[in-house]
Design a protein around this motif. Structure first.
Motif, PDB file in Angstrom:
ATOM      1  N   ILE A   1     -13.005  18.969  50.577  1.00 20.64           N
ATOM      2  CA  ILE A   1     -12.314  17.884  51.297  1.00 20.64           C
ATOM      3  C   ILE A   1     -11.765  18.411  52.622  1.00 20.64           C
ATOM      4  O   ILE A   1     -11.855  17.735  53.659  1.00 20.64           O
ATOM      5  CB  ILE A   1     -11.187  17.300  50.421  1.00 20.64           C
ATOM      6  CG1 ILE A   1     -11.798  16.558  49.222  1.00 20.64           C
ATOM      7  CG2 ILE A   1     -10.307  16.352  51.238  1.00 20.64           C
ATOM      8  CD1 ILE A   1     -10.771  16.082  48.212  1.00 20.64           C
ATOM      9  N   PHE A   2     -11.230  19.629  52.623  1.00 22.67           N
ATOM     10  CA  PHE A   2     -10.750  20.223  53.877  1.00 22.67           C
ATOM     11  C   PHE A   2     -11.892  20.352  54.881  1.00 22.67           C
ATOM     12  O   PHE A   2     -11.716  20.064  56.077  1.00 22.67           O
ATOM     13  CB  PHE A   2     -10.127  21.597  53.603  1.00 22.67           C
ATOM     14  CG  PHE A   2      -9.808  22.365  54.853  1.00 22.67           C
ATOM     15  CD1 PHE A   2      -8.711  22.018  55.637  1.00 22.67           C
ATOM     16  CD2 PHE A   2     -10.615  23.417  55.274  1.00 22.67           C
ATOM     17  CE1 PHE A   2      -8.417  22.710  56.808  1.00 22.67           C
ATOM     18  CE2 PHE A   2     -10.324  24.120  56.433  1.00 22.67           C
ATOM     19  CZ  PHE A   2      -9.221  23.775  57.201  1.00 22.67           C
ATOM     20  N   ALA A   3     -13.067  20.767  54.419  1.00 27.24           N
ATOM     21  CA  ALA A   3     -14.212  20.918  55.323  1.00 27.24           C
ATOM     22  C   ALA A   3     -14.611  19.583  55.922  1.00 27.24           C
ATOM     23  O   ALA A   3     -14.955  19.501  57.108  1.00 27.24           O
ATOM     24  CB  ALA A   3     -15.386  21.543  54.582  1.00 27.24           C
TER      25      ALA A   3
ATOM     26  N   GLY B   1     -14.866  16.752  60.444  1.00 24.87           N
ATOM     27  CA  GLY B   1     -14.854  15.370  60.916  1.00 24.87           C
ATOM     28  C   GLY B   1     -13.991  15.205  62.145  1.00 24.87           C
ATOM     29  O   GLY B   1     -14.340  14.457  63.074  1.00 24.87           O
ATOM     30  N   SER B   2     -12.851  15.914  62.179  1.00 28.37           N
ATOM     31  CA  SER B   2     -11.975  15.871  63.352  1.00 28.37           C
ATOM     32  C   SER B   2     -12.684  16.439  64.580  1.00 28.37           C
ATOM     33  O   SER B   2     -12.640  15.850  65.669  1.00 28.37           O
ATOM     34  CB  SER B   2     -10.700  16.667  63.060  1.00 28.37           C
ATOM     35  OG  SER B   2      -9.916  16.800  64.215  1.00 28.37           O
ATOM     36  N   ILE B   3     -13.349  17.577  64.390  1.00 32.20           N
ATOM     37  CA  ILE B   3     -14.108  18.177  65.499  1.00 32.20           C
ATOM     38  C   ILE B   3     -15.235  17.240  65.923  1.00 32.20           C
ATOM     39  O   ILE B   3     -15.491  17.037  67.121  1.00 32.20           O
ATOM     40  CB  ILE B   3     -14.676  19.544  65.069  1.00 32.20           C
ATOM     41  CG1 ILE B   3     -13.546  20.540  64.779  1.00 32.20           C
ATOM     42  CG2 ILE B   3     -15.631  20.084  66.122  1.00 32.20           C
ATOM     43  CD1 ILE B   3     -12.732  20.935  65.979  1.00 32.20           C
ATOM     44  N   LEU B   4     -15.940  16.676  64.946  1.00 35.95           N
ATOM     45  CA  LEU B   4     -17.067  15.781  65.240  1.00 35.95           C
ATOM     46  C   LEU B   4     -16.623  14.582  66.059  1.00 35.95           C
ATOM     47  O   LEU B   4     -17.319  14.161  66.991  1.00 35.95           O
ATOM     48  CB  LEU B   4     -17.716  15.324  63.931  1.00 35.95           C
ATOM     49  CG  LEU B   4     -18.900  14.355  64.049  1.00 35.95           C
ATOM     50  CD1 LEU B   4     -20.058  15.024  64.790  1.00 35.95           C
ATOM     51  CD2 LEU B   4     -19.349  13.903  62.669  1.00 35.95           C
ATOM     52  N   PHE B   5     -15.456  14.040  65.728  1.00 37.16           N
ATOM     53  CA  PHE B   5     -14.942  12.876  66.461  1.00 37.16           C
ATOM     54  C   PHE B   5     -14.751  13.207  67.939  1.00 37.16           C
ATOM     55  O   PHE B   5     -15.108  12.408  68.814  1.00 37.16           O
ATOM     56  CB  PHE B   5     -13.611  12.434  65.842  1.00 37.16           C
ATOM     57  CG  PHE B   5     -13.010  11.239  66.511  1.00 37.16           C
ATOM     58  CD1 PHE B   5     -13.528   9.963  66.293  1.00 37.16           C
ATOM     59  CD2 PHE B   5     -11.927  11.382  67.375  1.00 37.16           C
ATOM     60  CE1 PHE B   5     -12.966   8.861  66.922  1.00 37.16           C
ATOM     61  CE2 PHE B   5     -11.373  10.288  68.009  1.00 37.16           C
ATOM     62  CZ  PHE B   5     -11.896   9.021  67.775  1.00 37.16           C
ATOM     63  N   ASP B   6     -14.250  14.394  68.217  1.00 36.32           N
ATOM     64  CA  ASP B   6     -14.048  14.805  69.615  1.00 36.32           C
ATOM     65  C   ASP B   6     -15.387  15.063  70.314  1.00 36.32           C
ATOM     66  O   ASP B   6     -15.565  14.721  71.483  1.00 36.32           O
ATOM     67  CB  ASP B   6     -13.185  16.063  69.678  1.00 36.32           C
ATOM     68  CG  ASP B   6     -11.738  15.781  69.303  1.00 36.32           C
ATOM     69  OD1 ASP B   6     -11.357  14.593  69.308  1.00 36.32           O
ATOM     70  OD2 ASP B   6     -11.022  16.735  68.973  1.00 36.32           O
TER      71      ASP B   6
ATOM     72  N   TYR C   1      -2.546  22.401  60.764  1.00 35.12           N
ATOM     73  CA  TYR C   1      -1.598  21.849  59.798  1.00 35.12           C
ATOM     74  C   TYR C   1      -1.941  20.413  59.414  1.00 35.12           C
ATOM     75  O   TYR C   1      -1.863  20.040  58.236  1.00 35.12           O
ATOM     76  CB  TYR C   1      -0.163  21.920  60.357  1.00 35.12           C
ATOM     77  CG  TYR C   1       0.370  23.315  60.561  1.00 35.12           C
ATOM     78  CD1 TYR C   1      -0.277  24.414  59.982  1.00 35.12           C
ATOM     79  CD2 TYR C   1       1.515  23.551  61.326  1.00 35.12           C
ATOM     80  CE1 TYR C   1       0.217  25.709  60.177  1.00 35.12           C
ATOM     81  CE2 TYR C   1       2.009  24.834  61.518  1.00 35.12           C
ATOM     82  CZ  TYR C   1       1.342  25.911  60.937  1.00 35.12           C
ATOM     83  OH  TYR C   1       1.818  27.179  61.125  1.00 35.12           O
ATOM     84  N   ILE C   2      -2.305  19.612  60.417  1.00 34.68           N
ATOM     85  CA  ILE C   2      -2.567  18.198  60.127  1.00 34.68           C
ATOM     86  C   ILE C   2      -3.768  18.031  59.198  1.00 34.68           C
ATOM     87  O   ILE C   2      -3.660  17.342  58.170  1.00 34.68           O
ATOM     88  CB  ILE C   2      -2.752  17.409  61.439  1.00 34.68           C
ATOM     89  CG1 ILE C   2      -1.441  17.376  62.221  1.00 34.68           C
ATOM     90  CG2 ILE C   2      -3.243  15.978  61.142  1.00 34.68           C
ATOM     91  CD1 ILE C   2      -1.536  16.671  63.554  1.00 34.68           C
ATOM     92  N   PRO C   3      -4.937  18.624  59.509  1.00 36.12           N
ATOM     93  CA  PRO C   3      -6.045  18.488  58.549  1.00 36.12           C
ATOM     94  C   PRO C   3      -5.715  19.081  57.183  1.00 36.12           C
ATOM     95  O   PRO C   3      -6.182  18.570  56.155  1.00 36.12           O
ATOM     96  CB  PRO C   3      -7.205  19.230  59.212  1.00 36.12           C
ATOM     97  CG  PRO C   3      -6.599  20.055  60.273  1.00 36.12           C
ATOM     98  CD  PRO C   3      -5.370  19.346  60.715  1.00 36.12           C
TER      99      PRO C   3
END
Length: 866
Positions: free
Chosen positions: A494-496, A501-506, A462-464
């Motif tokens: 943009i969603f991708a 990017g969220s996964i990459l940060f982790d 939901y957040i992304p």
């Protein structure tokens, strides 16, 4: 002197490479058979290895001989004469190696040799079956350049690059007069290919093609040895390497097209472009199924199919581009050298053999006991691979229309199917939606892959999704995007970026080495955003507001006078308003080899049919003298650069130099753009029509005017005023002695808002009268000072007129194209990370397996007491 020895050696090495490849195929086949006696296996393997080394040495010998012929300008050989010339610099001499079919086949053979040697050294456990396939492919490729005719059957096998000119063109009359005739120069490299990208693009692309053989070979070896899942671990890093190199090669070709061709873009959905893109898409799908193939039986079966399909599609691409089938459909295809039958045999042999083996082993492949859950990692990867395959099938189905026609003709049926008239619109109509779905799957799939989403954890998306909607709404509003398909693609991209990017940060906080997938997906998303804006919102700013039609040719009047409306005409040194810019065409320039930048064309006198020119004045650039007047310098005779000055509203001035090539091979005049890049857009400018810079002007009949000082007269619709006649001590091109005299007239010509000064000279030298006319290219005038009448005080001038020099140019703004190039850079980084990771995994597993299979050391015996 005809250098026959190097050609004979080259042909010998070709035959040796072909024979040694066949022998290596048989030897490796025997070494890979389980029925071969154990004591014979190592002997066959050693023999096969030595034979392949001989093959490798023979291929290097062929490469050396062909380079020797080209580099030493042995124009008695057809290949050197047809592709090279004395004027070519070293980097383009290298490029001429692979301009024709034989050289490109040889480049492919060379890369296969390199990859084969690497596999022999790095993977001994799979050597026999994998190298059997490699050696057989090499035999087929070597046959393409064999150039032998079987006596009695009149059957030609291959086309050799070592054919003498008199052998390839035996009917030329020159051979009767001089059997040892050798041309002084060659045809040279196609001017469009004289670009630094053409030095690195073909080798990269062919390395990509060659490397698709490795996953194919491992898949065949897995079926052969019944190691139905073990083949994936050694094949996966090579599949990633192949995708990286082939993808980079395709992108290099796109950038070459962007800065060399003038269709205003980087991808034209040309059939030859498509035949390299389709195998890449299928290979990407194969990589994703191979990642889960060891855990999922359906993915394993699909991996076999896709790994085989990738290589078969490369062979199909080769057949299409080299058989002449695409001759009328693509400017990039090769002409048919009579190899169609061999190419078809090559394609059918590996297609039938691979599919037959897969069908034979199909029942022994494992099956899934349970259906895959829609919340599992495997499900989302499999869906993504399926969409990639559907995308590639749509491209292939349309691109193959010429093949359908040829097959029908072979059976006496006329289909008359035609490729789409607007191929860009046709393919975009489908591919835009395919890639919108693919890029969404990259984001969702990453959440399921890293188990951040599941059956009871869908809320993590939901957040992304909310962030995506907010950013997309702002971008759509600011960019005034109202096309629904563009809105969907932008939102998906943009969603991708957000999701990956969220996964990459982790991931980076843990181990950056495993971040290849997320980085690659972000790169693809950025590329799609760049493609969307740079192509979908490209803006023509060279709008013709004159109300006049530029040309009545079909090219300009098609599509409701589209090109007449979107081009403007510039006259030399006359400013014209274009959008926010004030444009002035200043000059025609050329490129001298040892001089930086471009120099004015009138600084030199170009020697016809040569690559040299004579300096008409001292050539000084940035206060450095490179040549003195009268020196001979080397130039690029095909290229002319049009100096166009852009003045922005702020007063800032910059200059672009779009290129025009005099290219008889391509129908006359070929235009290439010049590009000014800013952070948010490119200004893309090319010249669509010019006054031929190599043609002599056609002067009108002479008209004489006799006028007094300050008189006005009319020449070619201009007002001319004789302002003065003054004595001069210097006349360009004429040496004046102490007893000689010369005067020059100062004639002012008025042209709307500008004035031009023309100064023809009248000379008395050695009691003889001489006249030095002056030409104004801007006005299309030539004025000669003919006579002075002392009694009347009047002067006579001879005037000729010609077509004023002009250019017709087109300019486009391509917004956010740098996002596309940034995305390609990120994509490459992601592939590099993924490839390195999988190679490391493979090496660790290989070393463990080697330790297990190593013979145990003999224990030392302790002495026993009696």
């Amino acid at each position: 002197m005809i250098h026959t020895a190097v050609g004979q050696f080259g042909h010998f090495f070709v035959i040796l490479s072909f024979v040694s490849a066949l022998v290596a195929t048989f030897a490796y086949f025997r070494a890979g058979l389980t029925t071969t006696a154990p004591d014979e296996l190592s002997a066959w393997r050693r023999f096969a290895r030595v034979t392949f080394y001989v093959h490798a040495a023979a291929v290097l010998g062929v490469v050396f001989c062909l380079y020797w012929i080209i580099g030493n300008n042995y124009f008695e050989y057809h290949y050197a004469w047809d592709n090279s010339s004395i004027s070519l610099p070293t980097e383009f001499v290298i490029s001429s190696f692979w301009q024709d079919q034989e050289g490109s086949f040889l480049l492919w053979i060379f890369w296969n040799v390199v990859l084969g040697l690497v596999l022999i050294v790095t993977n001994r456990s799979w050597e026999a079956p994998v190298m059997t396939v490699f050696a057989l492919v090499q035999a087929f490729l070597a046959s393409m350049i064999l150039g032998v005719v079987i006596p009695g059957l009149d059957l030609k096998i291959g086309s050799t690059p070592f054919l003498l000119l008199r052998e390839s063109m035996p009917n030329l009359p020159v051979w009767k007069m001089n059997p040892d005739f050798i041309p002084e120069d060659g045809n040279g490299l196609n001017p469009l290919l004289q670009n630094y990208w053409m030095v690195i693009h073909p080798p990269t692309l062919f390395l990509g093609f060659a490397s698709t053989l490795i996953p194919f070979s491992f898949a065949i070896a897995g079926l052969w040895l019944r190691k139905t899942s073990d083949w994936i671990r050694p094949a996966l890093p090579w599949a990633l390497f192949s995708a990286l190199v082939l993808g980079v090669g395709i992108l290099m070709g796109a950038y070459w097209a962007y800065e060399t061709l003038n269709f205003g873009g980087y991808w034209n959905w040309d059939p030859v472009e498509n035949t390299s893109f389709v195998p890449w898409l299928v290979l990407i799908a194969a990589i994703h199924t191979m990642i889960i193939g060891r855990k999922n039986a359906t993915a394993l079966k699909t991996s076999f199919i896709l790994a085989i399909a990738t290589f078969i599609l490369v062979l199909y691409s080769t057949f299409m581009t080299r058989s002449g089938i695409l001759g009328n459909a693509s400017v990039h295809s090769f002409t048919d050298l009579g190899l169609s039958g061999q190419l078809l045999l090559y394609l059918l042999t590996f297609t039938i053999a691979a599919i037959g083996l897969l069908i034979y082993r199909w029942k022994m492949l494992p099956s899934d006991e349970e259906e895959v859950s829609s919340y599992s990692q495997e499900f989302w990867i499999f869906i993504g691979a399926t969409v990639l395959c559907l995308s590639s099938f749509q491209i292939l189905a349309t691109t193959s229309i010429p093949v359908y026609n040829s097959i029908a003709e072979a059976f006496g049926v006329v289909l008359n199917l035609a490729l789409p008239a607007d191929q860009i619109a046709h393919y975009n109509k489908f591919q835009l939606w395919f890639f919108a779905l693919i890029i969404i799957l990259t984001g969702v799939g990453q959440y399921f892959w890293w188990k951040r989403a599941g059956k009871d954890k869908l809320q993590v998306l939901y957040i992304p999704l909310m962030i995506t909607l907010i950013i997309s709404a702002a971008a759509i509003t600011i960019g005034k995007i109202n096309n629904i398909s563009y809105i969907v693609l932008l939102t998906a991209s943009i969603f991708a970026v957000i999701a990956n990017g969220s996964i990459l940060f982790d991931i980076i906080r843990g181990n950056y080495r495993i971040s290849g997938g997320a980085v690659t997906h972000i790169g693809v998303a950025l590329m799609l955003i760049g493609i969307l804006f740079s192509s979908g919102y490209s803006k023509v700013i060279s709008i013709n507001n004159s109300g006049l039609m530029i040309s009545r040719s079909d090219e300009f009047t098609a599509n409701d006078n589209k090109e007449n409306k979107e081009n403007i005409t510039l006259w030399r040194n006359r400013p014209e308003r274009m959008d926010d810019y004030l444009l002035t065409w200043r000059d025609v320039r050329i490129e001298a080899r040892e001089v930086p930048g471009y120099i004015p064309k009138d600084w030199v006198d170009i020697i016809e049919n040569d690559f040299r020119a004579v300096a008409m004045k001292d050539i000084v650039v940035d206060e450095k003298r490179y040549y003195e007047k009268g020196d001979t310098l080397e130039i690029y005779p095909e290229n002319y650069y049009y100096e166009i000055e852009y003045r922005e509203p702020s007063g800032k001035v910059f200059t672009l130099f779009p290129r025009v090539q005099i290219n008889p091979q391509m129908g006359g005049i070929i235009s290439s753009p010049d590009i000014q890049s800013k952070y948010n857009k490119d200004l893309y400018t090319y010249v669509a029509m010019v006054t031929n810079p190599t043609a002599e002007p056609q002067w009108s009949p002479t008209e004489e005017f006799t006028v007094a000082m300050k008189d006005t007269f009319f020449v070619n619709d201009y007002v001319a005023i004789l302002d003065n006649v003054v004595r001069t001590d210097e006349v360009e091109g004429v040496a004046l002695g102490p007893n000689d005299a010369a005067v020059k007239a100062i004639i002012r010509v008025l042209d709307k808002e500008q004035e031009f000064i023309i100064t023809p000279s009248f000379i008395i030298r050695d009691r003889a009268i001489g006249r030095k006319p002056e030409v104004s290219e801007e006005l299309g005038l030539r004025i000669q000072f003919n006579e002075i009448n002392p009694q009347t005080g009047k002067f006579t001038f001879a005037v000729n007129t010609t077509q004023r020099e002009f250019i017709v140019m087109k300019a486009l703004e391509k917004p956010f194209i740098n996002v596309l190039w940034l995305g390609t850079f990120v994509l490459v980084i992601g592939f590099v990370l993924a490839t390195i990771r999988r190679f490391r995994d493979f090496v660790k597993m290989r070393d463990k397996e080697n330790q297990k299979t190593a013979a145990p050391k003999t224990p030392k015996l302790k002495p026993q007491r009696v």
